[in-house]
Design a protein around this motif. Sequence first.
Motif, short mmCIF file in Angstrom:
data_model
loop_
_atom_site.label_atom_id
_atom_site.label_comp_id
_atom_site.label_asym_id
_atom_site.label_seq_id
_atom_site.Cartn_x
_atom_site.Cartn_y
_atom_site.Cartn_z
N PRO A 104 0.82 -1.23 0.00
CA PRO A 104 0.00 0.00 0.00
C PRO A 104 0.85 1.28 0.00
O PRO A 104 0.59 2.20 -0.78
N ASP A 105 1.87 1.30 0.86
CA ASP A 105 2.72 2.50 0.94
C ASP A 105 3.52 2.70 -0.35
O ASP A 105 3.63 3.81 -0.87
N GLU A 106 4.08 1.62 -0.87
CA GLU A 106 4.91 1.73 -2.09
C GLU A 106 4.06 2.08 -3.30
O GLU A 106 4.46 2.89 -4.14
N ALA A 107 2.85 1.51 -3.41
CA ALA A 107 1.96 1.84 -4.53
C ALA A 107 1.59 3.32 -4.50
O ALA A 107 1.58 4.01 -5.53
N ARG A 108 1.32 3.83 -3.32
CA ARG A 108 0.98 5.25 -3.18
C ARG A 108 2.19 6.13 -3.53
O ARG A 108 2.06 7.14 -4.21
N ARG A 109 3.39 5.73 -3.07
CA ARG A 109 4.61 6.50 -3.39
C ARG A 109 4.85 6.54 -4.90
O ARG A 109 5.21 7.58 -5.45
N ILE A 110 4.65 5.41 -5.58
CA ILE A 110 4.81 5.36 -7.04
C ILE A 110 3.77 6.26 -7.70
O ILE A 110 4.10 7.05 -8.58
N HIS A 111 2.53 6.15 -7.26
CA HIS A 111 1.44 6.95 -7.82
C HIS A 111 1.71 8.45 -7.67
O HIS A 111 1.42 9.24 -8.57
N GLU A 112 2.29 8.85 -6.54
CA GLU A 112 2.54 10.26 -6.26
C GLU A 112 3.89 10.73 -6.80
O GLU A 112 4.27 11.88 -6.60
N GLY A 113 4.63 9.85 -7.49
CA GLY A 113 5.90 10.24 -8.09
C GLY A 113 7.05 10.31 -7.11
O GLY A 113 8.11 10.84 -7.43
N GLU A 114 6.88 9.75 -5.92
CA GLU A 114 7.93 9.77 -4.90
C GLU A 114 8.86 8.56 -4.98
O GLU A 114 9.86 8.50 -4.27
N ALA A 115 8.50 7.58 -5.81
CA ALA A 115 9.31 6.37 -6.01
C ALA A 115 9.33 6.08 -7.50
O ALA A 115 8.43 6.50 -8.23
N PRO A 116 10.35 5.37 -7.98
CA PRO A 116 10.43 5.06 -9.41
C PRO A 116 9.20 4.30 -9.89
O PRO A 116 8.68 3.43 -9.19
N ASP A 117 8.74 4.64 -11.09
CA ASP A 117 7.57 3.98 -11.69
C ASP A 117 7.96 2.56 -12.08
O ASP A 117 8.88 2.35 -12.87
N ARG A 118 7.31 1.59 -11.46
CA ARG A 118 7.57 0.18 -11.78
C ARG A 118 6.37 -0.64 -11.36
O ARG A 118 5.54 -0.20 -10.58
N ALA A 119 6.28 -1.84 -11.91
CA ALA A 119 5.19 -2.76 -11.58
C ALA A 119 5.55 -3.51 -10.31
O ALA A 119 6.62 -4.09 -10.21
N ILE A 120 4.63 -3.48 -9.33
CA ILE A 120 4.88 -4.16 -8.06
C ILE A 120 3.68 -5.04 -7.71
O ILE A 120 2.61 -4.90 -8.27
N ARG A 121 3.91 -5.95 -6.76
CA ARG A 121 2.83 -6.77 -6.21
C ARG A 121 3.12 -6.96 -4.72
O ARG A 121 4.23 -6.74 -4.26
N GLY A 122 2.12 -7.33 -3.98
CA GLY A 122 2.30 -7.54 -2.55
C GLY A 122 0.95 -7.77 -1.89
O GLY A 122 -0.01 -8.16 -2.56
N GLN A 123 0.86 -7.48 -0.60
CA GLN A 123 -0.36 -7.71 0.14
C GLN A 123 -0.95 -6.38 0.60
O GLN A 123 -0.22 -5.46 0.95
N ALA A 124 -2.28 -6.32 0.59
CA ALA A 124 -3.01 -5.16 1.10
C ALA A 124 -4.32 -5.66 1.69
O ALA A 124 -4.92 -6.59 1.17
N SER A 125 -4.73 -5.03 2.78
CA SER A 125 -6.04 -5.37 3.34
C SER A 125 -7.11 -4.81 2.42
O SER A 125 -6.85 -3.97 1.56
N LEU A 126 -8.33 -5.27 2.61
CA LEU A 126 -9.45 -4.77 1.82
C LEU A 126 -9.58 -3.27 1.99
O LEU A 126 -9.80 -2.54 1.01
#
Length: 150
Positions: A104-126
């Motif tokens: 969740p944190d990394e997806a948000r960072r990528i979306h906001e341009g704070e982390a490199p744009d890349r495809a990720i996967r992991g776990q998130a609660s509903l």
Amino acid sequence: MIRFSLVCDNAHEFESWFASNESYEFQIENDLVACPHCNSLKISKAVMAPAVARKDRGERAQKPEEVKQSVALVNDASGELRRLARELHEKIVAATVDVGEKFPDEARRIHEGEAPDRAIRGQASLEEARALLEDGVAIMPMPTLPDKRG
């Protein structure tokens, strides 16, 4: 991801998520979407209002037991569907980096341009997944691997 309200030829209404309108069209044309109530394959889009992302989602948050997810029961004759689900899962794994519980944190960072744009996967609660979607982060559920029967 796009959520469509759908209706079958028996007037049963239900919702489903698709990666794109093209994905919806492909699945409908290839009889890959069935009504969860009667298994009809004659499905069309129902009239629906557009969803608008809200910042006050905490005020309207549903209880986890109220949230339902689309599921399918495929029989032993559905070997091709099982193969396609396994193939899609393998392709997602091969094309993404596993960030585990940090998703969740990394997806948000990528979306906001704070982390490199890349495809990720992991776990998130509903709740975490819902918050990401409401904020416009384009995530999708990983297909669950079917058993090895088909």
